[in-house]
Design a protein around this motif. Structure first.
Motif, PDB file in Angstrom:
ATOM      1  N   PRO A 160       0.807  -1.227   0.000  1.00 28.90           N
ATOM      2  CA  PRO A 160       0.000   0.000   0.000  1.00 28.90           C
ATOM      3  C   PRO A 160       0.838   1.275   0.000  1.00 28.90           C
ATOM      4  O   PRO A 160       0.513   2.249  -0.682  1.00 28.90           O
ATOM      5  CB  PRO A 160      -0.823  -0.114   1.296  1.00 28.90           C
ATOM      6  CG  PRO A 160      -0.896  -1.577   1.561  1.00 28.90           C
ATOM      7  CD  PRO A 160       0.360  -2.183   1.023  1.00 28.90           C
ATOM      8  N   LEU A 163       1.857   1.923  -3.507  1.00 28.65           N
ATOM      9  CA  LEU A 163       0.712   2.363  -4.317  1.00 28.65           C
ATOM     10  C   LEU A 163       0.403   3.835  -4.042  1.00 28.65           C
ATOM     11  O   LEU A 163       0.123   4.605  -4.957  1.00 28.65           O
ATOM     12  CB  LEU A 163      -0.521   1.509  -4.005  1.00 28.65           C
ATOM     13  CG  LEU A 163      -0.498   0.097  -4.609  1.00 28.65           C
ATOM     14  CD1 LEU A 163      -1.674  -0.720  -4.088  1.00 28.65           C
ATOM     15  CD2 LEU A 163      -0.546   0.170  -6.137  1.00 28.65           C
ATOM     16  N   HIS A 164       0.478   4.220  -2.767  1.00 27.10           N
ATOM     17  CA  HIS A 164       0.233   5.624  -2.430  1.00 27.10           C
ATOM     18  C   HIS A 164       1.297   6.527  -3.052  1.00 27.10           C
ATOM     19  O   HIS A 164       1.002   7.608  -3.540  1.00 27.10           O
ATOM     20  CB  HIS A 164       0.192   5.817  -0.907  1.00 27.10           C
ATOM     21  CG  HIS A 164      -1.148   5.475  -0.328  1.00 27.10           C
ATOM     22  ND1 HIS A 164      -1.497   4.197   0.072  1.00 27.10           N
ATOM     23  CD2 HIS A 164      -2.243   6.239  -0.118  1.00 27.10           C
ATOM     24  CE1 HIS A 164      -2.743   4.208   0.508  1.00 27.10           C
ATOM     25  NE2 HIS A 164      -3.219   5.420   0.407  1.00 27.10           N
ATOM     26  N   ALA A 167       0.505   6.823  -6.684  1.00 27.65           N
ATOM     27  CA  ALA A 167      -0.693   7.655  -6.869  1.00 27.65           C
ATOM     28  C   ALA A 167      -0.348   9.135  -6.704  1.00 27.65           C
ATOM     29  O   ALA A 167      -0.810   9.987  -7.463  1.00 27.65           O
ATOM     30  CB  ALA A 167      -1.771   7.239  -5.874  1.00 27.65           C
ATOM     31  N   ARG A 168       0.509   9.437  -5.715  1.00 25.68           N
ATOM     32  CA  ARG A 168       0.899  10.827  -5.491  1.00 25.68           C
ATOM     33  C   ARG A 168       1.639  11.372  -6.730  1.00 25.68           C
ATOM     34  O   ARG A 168       1.423  12.503  -7.155  1.00 25.68           O
ATOM     35  CB  ARG A 168       1.799  10.896  -4.260  1.00 25.68           C
ATOM     36  CG  ARG A 168       1.719  12.220  -3.535  1.00 25.68           C
ATOM     37  CD  ARG A 168       2.414  12.203  -2.198  1.00 25.68           C
ATOM     38  NE  ARG A 168       3.841  11.941  -2.302  1.00 25.68           N
ATOM     39  CZ  ARG A 168       4.472  10.950  -1.696  1.00 25.68           C
ATOM     40  NH1 ARG A 168       3.789  10.099  -0.944  1.00 25.68           N
ATOM     41  NH2 ARG A 168       5.766  10.786  -1.826  1.00 25.68           N
ATOM     42  N   ARG A 171      -0.786  12.220  -9.440  1.00 24.39           N
ATOM     43  CA  ARG A 171      -1.450  13.507  -9.155  1.00 24.39           C
ATOM     44  C   ARG A 171      -0.508  14.670  -9.505  1.00 24.39           C
ATOM     45  O   ARG A 171      -0.912  15.669 -10.079  1.00 24.39           O
ATOM     46  CB  ARG A 171      -1.869  13.535  -7.688  1.00 24.39           C
ATOM     47  CG  ARG A 171      -2.674  14.718  -7.236  1.00 24.39           C
ATOM     48  CD  ARG A 171      -4.040  14.796  -7.898  1.00 24.39           C
ATOM     49  NE  ARG A 171      -4.139  15.925  -8.777  1.00 24.39           N
ATOM     50  CZ  ARG A 171      -5.209  16.209  -9.521  1.00 24.39           C
ATOM     51  NH1 ARG A 171      -6.284  15.438  -9.501  1.00 24.39           N
ATOM     52  NH2 ARG A 171      -5.231  17.245 -10.313  1.00 24.39           N
ATOM     53  N   GLU A 184      -8.645   1.424 -13.259  1.00 17.70           N
ATOM     54  CA  GLU A 184      -8.453   0.745 -11.974  1.00 17.70           C
ATOM     55  C   GLU A 184      -9.690  -0.069 -11.597  1.00 17.70           C
ATOM     56  O   GLU A 184     -10.808   0.298 -11.927  1.00 17.70           O
ATOM     57  CB  GLU A 184      -8.216   1.784 -10.864  1.00 17.70           C
ATOM     58  CG  GLU A 184      -6.767   2.027 -10.531  1.00 17.70           C
ATOM     59  CD  GLU A 184      -6.014   0.795 -10.045  1.00 17.70           C
ATOM     60  OE1 GLU A 184      -4.809   0.740 -10.295  1.00 17.70           O
ATOM     61  OE2 GLU A 184      -6.611  -0.129  -9.442  1.00 17.70           O
ATOM     62  N   ALA A 188     -10.910   3.156  -4.116  1.00 15.42           N
ATOM     63  CA  ALA A 188     -10.630   4.119  -3.049  1.00 15.42           C
ATOM     64  C   ALA A 188      -9.422   5.000  -3.351  1.00 15.42           C
ATOM     65  O   ALA A 188      -9.528   6.231  -3.369  1.00 15.42           O
ATOM     66  CB  ALA A 188     -10.450   3.384  -1.724  1.00 15.42           C
ATOM     67  N   LEU A 189      -8.272   4.383  -3.613  1.00 14.36           N
ATOM     68  CA  LEU A 189      -7.062   5.171  -3.849  1.00 14.36           C
ATOM     69  C   LEU A 189      -7.185   5.980  -5.144  1.00 14.36           C
ATOM     70  O   LEU A 189      -6.834   7.160  -5.197  1.00 14.36           O
ATOM     71  CB  LEU A 189      -5.833   4.251  -3.899  1.00 14.36           C
ATOM     72  CG  LEU A 189      -4.499   4.944  -4.101  1.00 14.36           C
ATOM     73  CD1 LEU A 189      -4.219   5.930  -2.969  1.00 14.36           C
ATOM     74  CD2 LEU A 189      -3.358   3.926  -4.182  1.00 14.36           C
ATOM     75  N   ALA A 190      -7.706   5.335  -6.184  1.00 18.01           N
ATOM     76  CA  ALA A 190      -7.815   6.013  -7.478  1.00 18.01           C
ATOM     77  C   ALA A 190      -8.699   7.252  -7.351  1.00 18.01           C
ATOM     78  O   ALA A 190      -8.352   8.331  -7.842  1.00 18.01           O
ATOM     79  CB  ALA A 190      -8.375   5.050  -8.520  1.00 18.01           C
ATOM     80  N   SER A 192      -9.246   8.980  -4.758  1.00 10.77           N
ATOM     81  CA  SER A 192      -8.669   9.996  -3.869  1.00 10.77           C
ATOM     82  C   SER A 192      -7.766  10.968  -4.631  1.00 10.77           C
ATOM     83  O   SER A 192      -7.520  12.071  -4.166  1.00 10.77           O
ATOM     84  CB  SER A 192      -7.895   9.335  -2.717  1.00 10.77           C
ATOM     85  OG  SER A 192      -6.666   8.823  -3.194  1.00 10.77           O
ATOM     86  N   ILE A 193      -7.276  10.569  -5.803  1.00  7.94           N
ATOM     87  CA  ILE A 193      -6.415  11.489  -6.572  1.00  7.94           C
ATOM     88  C   ILE A 193      -7.115  11.986  -7.844  1.00  7.94           C
ATOM     89  O   ILE A 193      -6.542  12.758  -8.612  1.00  7.94           O
ATOM     90  CB  ILE A 193      -5.081  10.810  -6.981  1.00  7.94           C
ATOM     91  CG1 ILE A 193      -5.339   9.540  -7.794  1.00  7.94           C
ATOM     92  CG2 ILE A 193      -4.216  10.549  -5.773  1.00  7.94           C
ATOM     93  CD1 ILE A 193      -4.178   9.156  -8.679  1.00  7.94           C
TER      94      ILE A 193
END
Ligand SMILES: Nc1ncnc2c1ncn2[C@@H]1O[C@H](COP(=O)(O)OP(=O)(O)OP(=O)(O)O)[C@@H](O)[C@H]1O
Length: 223
Positions: A160, A163-164, A167-168, A171, A184, A188-190, A192-193
Motif C-alpha cells: 500500500p 501504491l500511495h 498515486a501521489r 497527481r 483501476e 478508493a485510492l484512485a 482519492s487522486i
C-alpha cells in the motif's frame, strides 16, 4: 483535451466497449473504474491505437485521431502505460530511459518525479522492486512529454505504501499539466487522486461524475 464520442471497440468480433463518450480535461486525473472484463483495457487500447475502434470518434485538442496510427498518436502526445509493459532487466535504470529518449532534460524531469530512480541510476532494472519498476515504466512513457497519459491498472501485490507513492506521482503529473486516464478496479485510492471518474460495466458507462459523486454512488451500490 481528449474527447471520445460514441466509441465502440470489438474483440474477436464482439463489442466489448459500447458507445462510450468521455471528456478528459487538461491537467486532470480521470479514473476509469470497472470490474474485471468491464472493458477498461480495451478502451485504453482503442484510444492509444493498439487496437482499432469499430465506430465513433476520438479527438485530441479538437482533431480526430482515431484513424491515425498508434505510433503517430504517440508522437501527437498520447502515451500508454500498458498493463504488462516491462523493463529491460539487463540494462541499468538510466540505460532503460536512454534507449527511449536521448533528451537529457526529459531524463532529469523523470528523476525529479521519482528521485528513487536517480539513486538507482546505475542499477540493473532486473534488480528493482515491483514499485520501482512501475516508476521506471511510467518515467519511460513520460520521456516524449505526452499531453495525455493512459495508465492501465497498477500491478497487483504492490505494498500500500508504494501504491500511495505512485498515486501521489500521478497527481503531481496532472498538476504539472498532463491529462491522466487511469484504469483501476480498486476505487478508493484512485478516486482519492481523481478529478473525474467513469464507471464501466459490461462495456458501457454506468455513471460518471466528479470523483466525490462517484465515490458516493459506488459506496451506495456496494453496501
Ligand atoms: N485479445 C482479446 N481477444 C478476445 N477477447 C478479448 C481480448 N482482450 C479482452 N477480451 C475480452 O474483452 C472483454 C473486456 O476485457 P478488458 O481486458 O478490456 O476488460 P478490463 O476491464 O480491462 O478487465 P481486466 O481488468 O480483467 O483486464 C472481456 O470479455 C475480455 O474477455
Amino acid at each position: 483535451m481528449l474527447r471520445l464520442e460514441d466509441v465502440t471497440v470489438e474483440r474477436a468480433g464482439l463489442p466489448v466497449v459500447r458507445s462510450v463518450s468521455m471528456d478528459v480535461a487538461d491537467a486532470s486525473v480521470t479514473v476509469l473504474l470497472g470490474d474485471g472484463g468491464a472493458g477498461k483495457t480495451s478502451l485504453l487500447e482503442g484510444i492509444s491505437g493498439a487496437v482499432p475502434i469499430r465506430s465513433g470518434a476520438i479527438l485530441l485538442d479538437g482533431a480526430r485521431i482515431d484513424r491515425v496510427r498508434a505510433w503517430r498518436r504517440a508522437r501527437l502526445g498520447v502515451a500508454h502505460v500498458e498493463r504488462h509493459r516491462t523493463v529491460f532487466p539487463a540494462l541499468t535504470v538510466s540505460e532503460n530511459l536512454r534507449v527511449a529518449c536521448k533528451d537529457l532534460t526529459a531524463l532529469d524531469e523523470a528523476f525529479e518525479l521519482f528521485p528513487e530512480l536517480r539513486e538507482q541510476e546505475h542499477v540493473h532494472a532486473g534488480l528493482l522492486s515491483g514499485g520501482e519498476r512501475q516508476m521506471l515504466v511510467i518515467s519511460r512513457a513520460l520521456l516524449g512529454r505526452p499531453k495525455v497519459l493512459l495508465m492501465d491498472e497498477m500491478p497487483r501485490g504492490l505494498p500500500p505504501v508504494v501504491l500511495h507513492r505512485l498515486a501521489r506521482a500521478v497527481r503531481e503529473l496532472a498538476d504539472g499539466g498532463v491529462s491522466v486516464v487511469l484504469a483501476e478496479q480498486a476505487p478508493a485510492l484512485a478516486l482519492s487522486i481523481a478529478d473525474h471518474a467513469y464507471v464501466l460495466a459490461e462495456g458501457e458507462i454506468a455513471f460518471h461524475g466528479d470523483s466525490t459523486d462517484v465515490l458516493g454512488a459506488w459506496c451506495g451500490a456496494t453496501t
